[in-house]
Design a protein around this motif. Structure first.
Motif, mmCIF file in Angstrom:
data_model
loop_
_atom_site.group_PDB
_atom_site.id
_atom_site.type_symbol
_atom_site.label_atom_id
_atom_site.label_comp_id
_atom_site.label_asym_id
_atom_site.label_seq_id
_atom_site.Cartn_x
_atom_site.Cartn_y
_atom_site.Cartn_z
ATOM 1 N N LEU A 69 -16.300 -18.666 20.814
ATOM 2 C CA LEU A 69 -17.003 -17.454 21.225
ATOM 3 C C LEU A 69 -16.056 -16.269 21.296
ATOM 4 C CD1 LEU A 69 -19.234 -18.925 24.080
ATOM 5 C CD2 LEU A 69 -19.768 -18.667 21.651
ATOM 6 N N LYS A 70 -16.579 -15.102 20.974
ATOM 7 C CA LYS A 70 -15.838 -13.840 21.054
ATOM 8 C C LYS A 70 -16.627 -12.905 21.961
ATOM 9 C CE LYS A 70 -12.850 -14.823 17.590
ATOM 10 N NZ LYS A 70 -13.216 -16.232 17.430
ATOM 11 N N TRP A 71 -15.901 -12.149 22.789
ATOM 12 C CA TRP A 71 -16.544 -11.269 23.756
ATOM 13 C C TRP A 71 -16.038 -9.840 23.610
ATOM 14 C CZ3 TRP A 71 -20.377 -13.625 26.335
ATOM 15 C CH2 TRP A 71 -20.339 -15.024 26.429
ATOM 16 N N GLN A 72 -16.939 -8.873 23.755
ATOM 17 C CA GLN A 72 -16.586 -7.456 23.780
ATOM 18 C C GLN A 72 -17.159 -6.869 25.063
ATOM 19 O OE1 GLN A 72 -18.151 -6.002 20.013
ATOM 20 N NE2 GLN A 72 -16.170 -6.332 19.011
ATOM 21 N N LEU A 73 -16.402 -7.051 26.135
ATOM 22 C CA LEU A 73 -16.855 -6.664 27.468
ATOM 23 C C LEU A 73 -15.807 -5.779 28.127
ATOM 24 C CD1 LEU A 73 -18.073 -10.232 28.453
ATOM 25 C CD2 LEU A 73 -19.569 -8.281 27.956
ATOM 26 N N VAL A 77 -12.707 -12.189 30.890
ATOM 27 C CA VAL A 77 -13.638 -13.313 30.805
ATOM 28 C C VAL A 77 -12.948 -14.524 31.429
ATOM 29 C CG1 VAL A 77 -14.954 -14.800 29.260
ATOM 30 C CG2 VAL A 77 -14.717 -12.363 28.748
ATOM 31 N N TYR A 104 -16.341 -11.345 34.102
ATOM 32 C CA TYR A 104 -17.437 -12.012 33.414
ATOM 33 C C TYR A 104 -17.177 -13.513 33.348
ATOM 34 C CZ TYR A 104 -18.802 -7.300 32.161
ATOM 35 O OH TYR A 104 -19.188 -5.989 32.229
ATOM 36 N N PRO A 106 -18.712 -16.792 31.552
ATOM 37 C CA PRO A 106 -19.580 -17.574 30.678
ATOM 38 C C PRO A 106 -19.308 -19.067 30.891
ATOM 39 C CG PRO A 106 -17.695 -16.787 29.426
ATOM 40 C CD PRO A 106 -17.482 -16.361 30.861
ATOM 41 N N HIS A 139 -24.807 -14.286 25.290
ATOM 42 C CA HIS A 139 -24.041 -13.046 25.374
ATOM 43 C C HIS A 139 -24.795 -11.988 26.177
ATOM 44 C CE1 HIS A 139 -21.410 -14.768 22.316
ATOM 45 N NE2 HIS A 139 -20.593 -13.755 22.490
ATOM 46 N N GLN A 140 -26.091 -11.891 25.985
ATOM 47 C CA GLN A 140 -26.900 -10.901 26.700
ATOM 48 C C GLN A 140 -26.891 -11.156 28.210
ATOM 49 O OE1 GLN A 140 -30.760 -11.230 24.909
ATOM 50 N NE2 GLN A 140 -30.171 -10.167 23.021
ATOM 51 N N VAL A 142 -24.670 -12.860 30.034
ATOM 52 C CA VAL A 142 -23.336 -12.610 30.595
ATOM 53 C C VAL A 142 -23.084 -11.115 30.722
ATOM 54 C CG1 VAL A 142 -20.863 -12.850 30.180
ATOM 55 C CG2 VAL A 142 -22.372 -14.796 29.788
ATOM 56 N N ALA A 143 -23.467 -10.346 29.722
ATOM 57 C CA ALA A 143 -23.238 -8.911 29.754
ATOM 58 C C ALA A 143 -24.043 -8.227 30.855
ATOM 59 C CB ALA A 143 -23.576 -8.291 28.399
#
Length: 434
Positions: A69-73, A77, A104, A106, A139-140, A142-143
């Protein structure tokens, strides 16, 4: 490469290159490695070991056998993993508390098997809630909520899924290298910036001795850090249930008591201890004391409960769950107190035996395909060191049938020891491994 060559080299105790372990992990995932070869590989690792570098290489190979997984937050994380215990519902308190602190979470979790409870089973005791979500929805959630507690998709570490099933039938489950690679391959696939590990020790844990727990904690921390994920571990006490309840819906009730500021105790304290390690190591606060204060404020202010409610609703649960959780959670038809047969102090509790009581009531699994009754279990369980009078309750049984309650009562009397003198106290956190 050839599976036979890799297995032969392992059997002879030779160091394997990372490329060989990557090839073998991919073979597990795409089934070009046979079950017989996978079993032989597991046995060779169990007997000869992989060493630090080999363990890290296998962990990364199993992680990379599937989706990562990749995150842009706008924050780090972070995640937590527990090796399993009884009454251990920390994840349900910690994830929203961390989210309320601006990070965050996940959290990809598992189900109960054996005497320990599963985080997913606790979550799914909430009506309507589903822990199975696709990647986009994950993703939604978590965001928006800051946290999500979900089951792993088939695309996360498929090599581990295959090897885990084979280890279970080849007497290779206890290999430190394979345990480490199994735990971390799934966690590292979640794209974490930091991880804290709760390694349980005691009567209710898989690791019964301090030496076993320290060995596992050391292997996990060393491997995760070699793999590029800043990680610490706490060795924590599991000589008694962490929460005063065992069973899925009953543990959710305890979680809500903590999140609503109505309860303290070991569940609250361990949440702060684990969360403080994460916030401090991720650079979110200046000290561990500041991290504890930040987490405590997140809980006492109601911000953590609000995050929990948002996550529950996003996963299909009731919108008003945090206001009246008892309205939504299932209740067992048979509720009975078990009382002390003598006066004295609670000197010892067989945590594993109590966990098996819950399994026998229908609240856990003997095999993975068993259905779980979310309503059954134990509540108001006494704690070690409590002074108790004859006839005072030791626990309250929540059962589906009278006969089950009878058997549970007999087992509880055998599992909880009463002595004339108070026992020595044991700290909740035995050690921090970093």
């Amino acid at each position: 490469m050839d599976a036979r060559e890799i297995i032969g080299a392992l059997r002879r105790g030779e160091d394997l290159r990372a490329e060989a372990l990557t090839w073998f992990a991919q073979g597990l995932a795409d089934h070009t490695v046979s079950d017989a070869q996978a079993g032989a590989f597991a046995m060779a690792v169990c007997l000869q070991g992989l060493g630090c570098d080999g363990r890290a290489a296998l962990t990364l190979a199993m992680r990379d056998s599937g989706e990562t997984l990749k995150w842009q937050l706008d924050g780090p994380v972070l995640d937590k993993h527990s090796t399993g215990g009884v009454g251990d519902c920390v994840s349900l308190v910690l994830a929203p508390a961390l989210a309320a602190c601006g990070v965050y979470v996940p959290m990809i979790s598992g189900r109960g098997l054996g005497h320990t409870g599963g985080t997913l089973d606790k979550m799914e005791s909430i009506p309507g809630l589903s822990t199975t979500v696709d990647g986009a929805r994950f993703h939604q959630i978590v965001a928006s909520a800051g946290c999500a507690i979900v089951s792993a998709s088939a695309d996360i570490a498929p090599a581990d899924k295959r090897l885990y099933a084979i280890r279970d039938v080849t007497a290779t489950v206890e290999s430190l290298d394979l345990i480490t690679a199994s735990i971390l391959s799934k966690k590292l696939a979640a794209g974490l910036d930091g991880l804290v590990l709760d390694v349980k020790v005691g009567s209710g844990a898989f690791m019964k001795s301090e030496a076993e727990a320290r060995a596992l904690a050391g292997a996990l921390v060393e491997t995760a850090n070699l793999a590029g994920c800043p990680t610490r571990a706490l060795i924590t006490d599991m000589n008694a249930p962490l929460a005063p309840a065992l069973g899925n819906a009953l543990e959710v009730i305890e979680v809500m008591k903590v999140l609503r500021g109505a309860a303290r105790g070991p569940l609250y304290e361990l949440t702060l201890a684990l969360g403080a390690q994460l916030l401090f190591s991720a650079g979110q606060v200046a000290s561990e004391d500041a991290a504890r204060e930040k987490l405590s404020n997140a809980i006492t202010s109601g911000a953590a409960a609000e995050r929990f409610g948002k996550m529950i609703a996003a996963m299909g649960g009731p919108l008003g769950f945090i206001d009246t959780p008892e309205r939504y959670l299932p209740e067992a038809p048979v509720i009975r107190e078990v009382t002390a047969q003598s006066a004295g102090y609670i000197s010892a509790i067989d945590g594993e035996a109590l966990g098996l009581v819950v399994v026998a009531l229908g609240g856990g699994r003997q095999v993975e395909s068993d259905l779980v009754d979310p309503a059954v279990g134990l509540s108001e369980v006494v704690r070690i060191g409590m002074r108790i009078a004859k006839g005072q309750p030791l626990a309250r049984i929540h059962a589906a049938r009278e006969g089950q309650a009878d058997r549970a009562a007999a087992a509880i009397h055998e599992s909880i020891m009463i002595a004339p003198e108070a026992p020595k106290t044991t700290p909740l956190v035995h050690a921090v491994i970093s």
